[in-house]
Scaffold this motif. Structure first.
Motif, mmCIF file in Angstrom:
data_model
loop_
_atom_site.group_PDB
_atom_site.id
_atom_site.type_symbol
_atom_site.label_atom_id
_atom_site.label_comp_id
_atom_site.label_asym_id
_atom_site.label_seq_id
_atom_site.Cartn_x
_atom_site.Cartn_y
_atom_site.Cartn_z
ATOM 1 N N PRO A 34 62.112 -87.329 -27.481
ATOM 2 C CA PRO A 34 62.966 -86.570 -28.128
ATOM 3 C C PRO A 34 62.565 -86.231 -29.593
ATOM 4 N N ALA A 35 63.396 -85.091 -29.968
ATOM 5 C CA ALA A 35 63.011 -84.580 -31.579
ATOM 6 C C ALA A 35 64.184 -85.076 -32.501
ATOM 7 N N TYR A 36 64.057 -85.412 -33.724
ATOM 8 C CA TYR A 36 64.880 -85.596 -34.676
ATOM 9 C C TYR A 36 65.028 -84.745 -35.789
ATOM 10 N N ALA A 37 66.234 -84.371 -36.243
ATOM 11 C CA ALA A 37 66.368 -83.670 -37.460
ATOM 12 C C ALA A 37 67.445 -84.264 -38.330
ATOM 13 N N GLU A 38 67.335 -84.279 -39.679
ATOM 14 C CA GLU A 38 68.400 -84.753 -40.416
ATOM 15 C C GLU A 38 68.793 -83.579 -41.640
ATOM 16 N N ARG A 39 70.110 -83.811 -41.913
ATOM 17 C CA ARG A 39 70.434 -82.522 -42.924
ATOM 18 C C ARG A 39 71.598 -83.488 -43.459
ATOM 19 N N TRP B 119 76.880 -73.565 -32.919
ATOM 20 C CA TRP B 119 75.835 -74.507 -33.531
ATOM 21 C C TRP B 119 74.857 -75.023 -32.355
ATOM 22 N N LEU B 120 75.453 -75.394 -31.230
ATOM 23 C CA LEU B 120 74.779 -76.156 -30.166
ATOM 24 C C LEU B 120 73.761 -75.331 -29.577
ATOM 25 N N PRO B 121 72.555 -75.694 -28.872
ATOM 26 C CA PRO B 121 71.541 -75.071 -28.467
ATOM 27 C C PRO B 121 72.472 -74.364 -27.013
ATOM 28 N N GLU B 122 71.914 -73.097 -26.497
ATOM 29 C CA GLU B 122 72.499 -72.273 -25.336
ATOM 30 C C GLU B 122 72.906 -73.338 -24.146
ATOM 31 N N LEU B 123 71.695 -74.174 -23.785
ATOM 32 C CA LEU B 123 72.094 -74.935 -22.604
ATOM 33 C C LEU B 123 73.105 -76.104 -22.672
ATOM 34 N N THR C 246 69.339 -76.227 -34.889
ATOM 35 C CA THR C 246 70.610 -76.550 -34.533
ATOM 36 C C THR C 246 71.273 -77.280 -35.579
ATOM 37 N N LEU C 247 70.814 -77.951 -36.426
ATOM 38 C CA LEU C 247 71.255 -78.588 -37.550
ATOM 39 C C LEU C 247 71.649 -77.795 -38.658
ATOM 40 N N THR C 248 70.940 -76.606 -38.742
ATOM 41 C CA THR C 248 71.033 -75.717 -39.519
ATOM 42 C C THR C 248 72.405 -74.951 -39.207
ATOM 43 N N GLY C 249 72.443 -74.674 -37.796
ATOM 44 C CA GLY C 249 73.853 -73.828 -37.501
ATOM 45 C C GLY C 249 75.045 -74.852 -37.703
ATOM 46 N N LEU C 250 74.891 -76.369 -37.498
ATOM 47 C CA LEU C 250 76.254 -77.044 -37.572
ATOM 48 C C LEU C 250 76.323 -77.338 -39.195
ATOM 49 N N ALA D 234 76.845 -90.561 -52.671
ATOM 50 C CA ALA D 234 77.334 -89.794 -54.002
ATOM 51 C C ALA D 234 78.325 -88.592 -53.312
ATOM 52 N N GLY D 235 78.727 -88.783 -52.209
ATOM 53 C CA GLY D 235 79.781 -88.137 -51.579
ATOM 54 C C GLY D 235 79.081 -86.881 -50.576
ATOM 55 N N GLY D 236 79.841 -86.486 -49.593
ATOM 56 C CA GLY D 236 79.253 -85.577 -48.486
ATOM 57 C C GLY D 236 78.625 -86.751 -47.127
ATOM 58 N N ALA D 237 77.725 -85.848 -46.415
ATOM 59 C CA ALA D 237 77.460 -86.501 -45.297
ATOM 60 C C ALA D 237 75.980 -86.273 -44.821
ATOM 61 N N MET D 238 75.630 -87.296 -44.301
ATOM 62 C CA MET D 238 74.228 -87.009 -43.572
ATOM 63 C C MET D 238 74.323 -86.923 -42.016
ATOM 64 N N LEU D 239 73.762 -85.682 -41.500
ATOM 65 C CA LEU D 239 73.984 -85.476 -40.112
ATOM 66 C C LEU D 239 72.377 -85.788 -39.408
#
Length: 109
Positions: A2-7, A29-33, A94-98, A69-74
């Motif tokens: 798997p690949a991981y991304a955080e934002r 935001w989700l990939p096409e499939l 995908t995370l950029t789109g979300l 500090a407020g907000g969320a980590m995806l």
């Protein structure tokens, strides 16, 4: 593998999670499939959901954490039968789109 991304996003975790799991927003935001897949919540109080493509070896798991500090980590885990470099790029896109969908949802409300 798997690949991981955080934002990070400047929205409450519940808003980020609600945006991610909203069936009307998944195409943004989700990939096409995975766009036809329904979110499967963790069901144990965690802000976590899984999407699995019905006819392809694609899956995604999203975890949303509060930030002190407020907000969320995806944090997104994306798995598919693709070269790892491509999977990393798609996870990041995908995370950029979300993050964009979360911001749009927050500004609309």
């Amino acid at each position: 593998m798997p690949a991981y991304a955080e934002r990070g996003v400047s929205a409450p975790p519940e808003v980020a999670y609600g945006t991610a799991t909203d069936p009307d927003r998944r195409t943004a935001w989700l990939p096409e499939l995975l766009k036809q897949a329904s979110a499967q919540p963790a069901g144990d109080g965690r802000l976590q959901a899984r999407w699995t493509a019905p006819d392809a070896p694609w899956s995604a798991v999203l975890r949303v954490y509060p930030v002190r500090a407020g907000g969320a980590m995806l944090r997104l885990e994306l798995d598919a039968e693709l070269p790892h470099e491509d999977l990393i790029r798609i996870a990041d896109e995908t995370l950029t789109g979300l993050a964009r969908a979360v911001t749009d949802n927050l500004n609309a409300g």
